[in-house]
Design a protein around this motif. Structure first.
Motif, PDB file in Angstrom:
ATOM      1  N   GLY A   1      70.912 -21.983  36.260  1.00  0.00           N
ATOM      2  CA  GLY A   1      71.882 -21.446  37.205  1.00  0.00           C
ATOM      3  C   GLY A   1      73.298 -21.568  36.711  1.00  0.00           C
ATOM      4  N   ILE A   2      73.641 -22.675  36.119  1.00  0.00           N
ATOM      5  CA  ILE A   2      74.994 -22.858  35.580  1.00  0.00           C
ATOM      6  C   ILE A   2      75.234 -21.865  34.443  1.00  0.00           C
ATOM      7  CG2 ILE A   2      76.492 -24.475  34.359  1.00  0.00           C
ATOM      8  CD1 ILE A   2      76.226 -25.094  37.295  1.00  0.00           C
ATOM      9  N   THR A   3      74.253 -21.690  33.575  1.00  0.00           N
ATOM     10  CA  THR A   3      74.402 -20.763  32.451  1.00  0.00           C
ATOM     11  C   THR A   3      74.632 -19.322  32.941  1.00  0.00           C
ATOM     12  OG1 THR A   3      72.961 -22.173  31.126  1.00  0.00           O
ATOM     13  CG2 THR A   3      73.322 -19.921  30.333  1.00  0.00           C
ATOM     14  N   LYS A   4      73.868 -18.933  33.959  1.00  0.00           N
ATOM     15  CA  LYS A   4      74.008 -17.592  34.512  1.00  0.00           C
ATOM     16  C   LYS A   4      75.377 -17.397  35.148  1.00  0.00           C
ATOM     17  CE  LYS A   4      71.738 -14.298  37.580  1.00  0.00           C
ATOM     18  NZ  LYS A   4      70.637 -14.093  38.531  1.00  0.00           N
ATOM     19  N   GLU A   5      75.845 -18.396  35.869  1.00  0.00           N
ATOM     20  CA  GLU A   5      77.162 -18.304  36.482  1.00  0.00           C
ATOM     21  C   GLU A   5      78.257 -18.174  35.419  1.00  0.00           C
ATOM     22  OE1 GLU A   5      77.778 -21.554  39.088  1.00  0.00           O
ATOM     23  OE2 GLU A   5      76.215 -20.976  40.522  1.00  0.00           O
ATOM     24  N   VAL A   6      78.154 -18.884  34.341  1.00  0.00           N
ATOM     25  CA  VAL A   6      79.151 -18.792  33.260  1.00  0.00           C
ATOM     26  C   VAL A   6      79.138 -17.390  32.641  1.00  0.00           C
ATOM     27  CG1 VAL A   6      79.755 -19.661  30.972  1.00  0.00           C
ATOM     28  CG2 VAL A   6      79.143 -21.260  32.797  1.00  0.00           C
ATOM     29  N   GLN A   7      77.946 -16.870  32.424  1.00  0.00           N
ATOM     30  CA  GLN A   7      77.857 -15.520  31.854  1.00  0.00           C
ATOM     31  C   GLN A   7      78.465 -14.477  32.796  1.00  0.00           C
ATOM     32  OE1 GLN A   7      73.715 -14.935  30.973  1.00  0.00           O
ATOM     33  NE2 GLN A   7      73.753 -16.275  29.144  1.00  0.00           N
ATOM     34  N   ASP A   8      78.192 -14.612  34.096  1.00  0.00           N
ATOM     35  CA  ASP A   8      78.776 -13.667  35.051  1.00  0.00           C
ATOM     36  C   ASP A   8      80.295 -13.724  35.039  1.00  0.00           C
ATOM     37  OD1 ASP A   8      76.221 -12.954  35.722  1.00  0.00           O
ATOM     38  OD2 ASP A   8      76.116 -14.224  37.519  1.00  0.00           O
ATOM     39  N   ILE A   9      80.837 -14.889  34.952  1.00  0.00           N
ATOM     40  CA  ILE A   9      82.298 -15.024  34.921  1.00  0.00           C
ATOM     41  C   ILE A   9      82.868 -14.429  33.641  1.00  0.00           C
ATOM     42  CG2 ILE A   9      84.153 -16.723  34.792  1.00  0.00           C
ATOM     43  CD1 ILE A   9      82.487 -18.479  36.670  1.00  0.00           C
ATOM     44  N   VAL A  10      82.180 -14.628  32.527  1.00  0.00           N
ATOM     45  CA  VAL A  10      82.661 -14.074  31.257  1.00  0.00           C
ATOM     46  C   VAL A  10      82.628 -12.547  31.292  1.00  0.00           C
ATOM     47  CG1 VAL A  10      82.116 -13.866  28.796  1.00  0.00           C
ATOM     48  CG2 VAL A  10      82.086 -16.108  29.904  1.00  0.00           C
ATOM     49  N   GLU A  11      81.535 -12.025  31.889  1.00  0.00           N
ATOM     50  CA  GLU A  11      81.455 -10.574  31.980  1.00  0.00           C
ATOM     51  C   GLU A  11      82.501 -10.004  32.941  1.00  0.00           C
ATOM     52  OE1 GLU A  11      77.493  -9.736  33.151  1.00  0.00           O
ATOM     53  OE2 GLU A  11      76.593 -10.292  31.206  1.00  0.00           O
TER      54      GLU A  11
END
Length: 531
Positions: free
Chosen positions: A484-494
């Protein structure tokens, strides 16, 4: 078995343990609820009243005898049976006088009597001179020698022989050891120590001459001796209070070690009969369970089971001690083990309402030998200050209450119906314990213990499986959290992409664009002037 829905438990208010006269000290059922001090006062009052009644009865009987004698002298007839002994005594006196007169006029008796008288006078003179010399030496020895060195401990043990030589040797060895310890202890007190030793020897000699007295009268002598010695230590010899307690403990140990075989369970009392009655009563109550007494102790816990075993051992060991203080120490250790067992079971300090039922259960389970004799011995010959105050007095009072409860235990005390109680007492049936459900009465204890251990292993297996499942669940939660943390970081980067700008050009000189630089004068050069 019909149990009542509400369990009363065993409750004893603290005020019920105190003297019923209201002095503030602990009472004792053996003293009819009084403390030792108030009991002695009541005992003296009753004794004086009894002496007065006996004196009045003796005077009345004497008057009746004198009136009967006067009436018999006036009448000349058949003699009454009341004065048969008087006539027999009169006849014997007359016969003795006639015999004495006959011997007086016999020649052989005169010469023999004269020789015997002369030899007796000579022997008395020699013995008198020897006795005077011995008395002078003994007086000088007493003046220049401490009292405890006048007689060795082995010489002090000139007492009646015990029935068994082995028991006599064992008692002599222990008495010898206690005497040596007492003498070494008194040496630290110097002059008061010699006086204490003399007082103890005098008391022991007095007790040896009072064997015919009742045990209550001997107890009174011991209590008076304790009180007098304690007062002398405090007032005459100015001994500090902490040393007074130690001295009284040593005095009690020295005296009661020597008097134990004479005053413990004497034949003149019914102590042995009471012991057998209590033992029989406890055997008949073998079916009583902790649940019936509301005992807050779980013996399935190993630490609690060890505490229960130690408590039973201590209460049984009490009978092997000879000194009242040592017997009290066994009761105190037993009580402390009980408090620890309750504390481990409940995870909180034990209360008085928890302690007394557990003590009753320990007594029922241990069935201590000669329980009543030990209680009576402590009551009669222990230092009264120990029984009136302190933890020793509190625990001893509770033990007396426990024994009194066992003697009067009935169906209502155990929250049972009278029918069930009668069946249990007669042995027709027995209550089913929780751990014995499903077992035949003929199954041995080893098989029961085996199944109990298997049940414990299955519980441990279930607990381990539960822990493993919880660990796997925790591992899954950690993986899900990481994803979940990894996905949230990717969403923010995108959502907020990172733009990298090219490198900025270097800044030109400030006057690089000035076209008139050539018209400027050259810079100043430093010049050196020779001085």
């Amino acid at each position: 078995m019909n149990l009542k829905s509400e369990r009363r438990g065993i409750h004893v208010d603290q005020s019920e343990l105190l003297c019923k006269k209201g002095c503030g000290y602990y009472g004792n059922p053996a003293w009819q609820g009084f403390c030792s001090k108030c009991w002695r006062e009541e005992y003296h009052k009753a004794r004086q009243k009894q002496i007065q009644e006996d004196w009045e009865l003796a005077e009345r009987l004497q008057r009746e005898e004198e009136e009967a004698y006067a009436s018999s002298q006036s009448t000349q007839g058949a003699q009454s049976l009341t004065f048969s002994k008087f006539e027999e005594k009169k006849t014997n006196e007359k016969t003795r006088k006639v015999t004495t007169v006959k011997k007086f006029f016999t020649a052989s008796s005169r010469t023999g009597a004269k020789k015997v008288a002369q030899e007796k006078i000579v022997k008395q003179g020699q013995l008198g001179r020897e006795r005077n010399a011995d008395n002078i030496l003994r007086d000088l020895k007493e003046i220049f020698t401490p009292s405890w060195e006048l007689a060795s401990p082995t010489e002090e043990i000139q007492e009646a022989k015990a029935p068994s030589p082995s028991i006599n040797r064992q008692a002599s060895i222990e008495t010898d050891r206690v005497s040596k310890e007492f003498i070494e202890f008194l040496k630290t007190y110097h002059k008061p120590g010699q006086d204490i030793y003399k007082q103890c020897k005098l008391f022991l000699d007095t007790m040896n001459h009072k064997r015919d007295l009742s045990i209550e009268e001997q107890s009174e002598c011991a209590q008076d001796f304790y009180q007098n010695v304690a007062e002398k230590l405090q007032t005459r010899w100015k001994v500090p209070p902490e040393k007074v307690d130690k001295a009284m403990d040593q005095i009690e140990k020295y005296i009661m070690t020597r008097q134990y075989k004479y005053v413990f369970c004497p034949e003149t009392t019914d102590d042995e009969k009471k012991d057998l009655t209590v033992q029989k009563r406890i055997r008949a109550l073998h079916w009583v369970t902790p649940q019936m007494l509301c005992v807050p102790v779980n013996e399935e816990i190993p630490e609690v089971s060890d505490m229960v075993v130690k408590a039973i051992t201590d209460i049984i060991e009490m009978d092997s001690k000879r000194v009242p203080r040592d017997k009290l120490a066994c009761i105190t250790k037993c009580s402390k083990h009980i408090f620890n067992a309750i504390k481990i079971t409940k995870n909180e300090p034990a209360s008085a309402d928890d302690f007394l039922p557990t003590l009753i259960y320990i007594v029922l389970k241990g069935n201590p030998p000669r329980l009543q004799s030990n209680i009576q011995y402590i009551t009669r010959f222990c230092n009264p200050s120990r029984l009136m105050t302190g933890e020793d007095g509190y625990y001893f009072t509770n033990l007396c209450c426990a024994v009194a409860f066992i003697e009067k235990l009935d169906a209502q005390s155990l929250n049972l119906s009278q029918e069930d109680f009668d069946r249990f007492m007669t042995g027709q049936t027995s209550p089913k314990k929780q751990e014995s459900d499903g077992f035949s009465p003929d199954v041995c204890l080893g098989v029961k213990q085996m199944y109990k251990n298997l049940d414990l292993l299955s519980q441990l297996n279930e607990r381990q499986e539960r822990i493993v499942n919880e660990a796997k669940k925790l591992e899954k939660d950690l993986i899900d959290w990481t994803d979940g943390i990894t996905k949230e970081v990717q969403d923010i980067v995108e959502k907020y992409p990172l733009e990298i700008k090219p490198k900025n050009q270097a800044l030109a000189a400030i006057d690089s664009e000035n076209v008139e630089n050539d018209k400027l004068p050259p810079p100043l050069q430093p010049q050196v002037y020779a001085g």
